[in-house]
Design a protein around this motif. Structure first.
Motif, short mmCIF file in Angstrom:
data_model
loop_
_atom_site.label_atom_id
_atom_site.label_comp_id
_atom_site.label_asym_id
_atom_site.label_seq_id
_atom_site.Cartn_x
_atom_site.Cartn_y
_atom_site.Cartn_z
N UNK A 124 47.68 -9.81 -28.09
CA UNK A 124 46.32 -9.32 -27.93
C UNK A 124 46.14 -7.86 -28.33
N UNK A 125 47.17 -7.24 -28.86
CA UNK A 125 47.12 -5.85 -29.28
C UNK A 125 47.16 -5.83 -30.80
N UNK A 126 45.98 -5.60 -31.41
CA UNK A 126 45.91 -5.65 -32.87
C UNK A 126 45.48 -4.31 -33.44
N UNK A 174 54.86 -1.00 -32.82
CA UNK A 174 55.77 -1.97 -32.20
C UNK A 174 54.99 -2.87 -31.24
N UNK A 175 54.13 -2.27 -30.43
CA UNK A 175 53.34 -3.07 -29.49
C UNK A 175 52.42 -4.04 -30.22
N UNK A 176 51.87 -3.62 -31.35
CA UNK A 176 51.02 -4.52 -32.14
C UNK A 176 51.82 -5.69 -32.69
N UNK A 177 53.09 -5.45 -32.97
CA UNK A 177 53.94 -6.54 -33.45
C UNK A 177 54.40 -7.47 -32.35
N UNK A 209 54.16 11.16 -33.50
CA UNK A 209 54.91 10.19 -34.29
C UNK A 209 55.51 9.07 -33.46
N UNK A 210 56.11 9.43 -32.33
CA UNK A 210 56.68 8.40 -31.44
C UNK A 210 55.58 7.50 -30.90
N UNK A 211 54.43 8.07 -30.56
CA UNK A 211 53.32 7.26 -30.06
C UNK A 211 52.80 6.31 -31.13
#
Length: 117
Positions: free
Chosen positions: A36-38, A29-32, A21-23
């Motif tokens: 370049x992380x979609x 969050x990283x995608x937001x 869940x944390x991952x």
């Protein structure tokens, strides 16, 4: 005795679900944050599809990590014996360069290759 095994199994499963869940949240969050992380197609996807994609990605990453890290650690157990001797030379050379640069007289200097040798 059987009850202790079940308790450990449930505890381990709970930890695994929590890490998953944390991952998943971390991937969202990283995608937001990162351009370049979609996790969605360029046309856009629903929030559910994005969340499922993040959860699947986190799960696959976790499984691959669980398989790769033990193998990598076993392979790297051989490396210290071979590399440790060379690492000592580089560490001592780096410390020598630092010591020469911190010398208050300012008259000492050495090329990095010379310091390592």
């Amino acid at each position: 005795m059987g009850q202790g095994r079940w308790r450990r199994a449930v505890s381990q499963a709970g930890r695994s679900v929590a890490v998953w869940g944390v991952s998943t949240v971390t991937m969202l969050v990283l995608a937001g944050i990162l351009p370049d992380f979609r996790l969605q197609s360029p046309d856009g996807d629903s929030a559910t599809t994005i969340a499922v994609t993040a959860a699947a990605g986190a799960g696959v990453f976790g499984v691959l990590s669980a398989l790769a890290w033990p193998l990598l650690v076993r392979l790297l157990l051989l490396v210290p014996a071979l590399v440790l001797g060379l690492l000592v030379f580089f560490l001592n050379g780096s410390l020598l360069l630092l010591a020469l640069r911190l010398n208050p007289s300012g008259q000492s200097e050495a090329a990095p290759e010379t310091a390592v040798i």
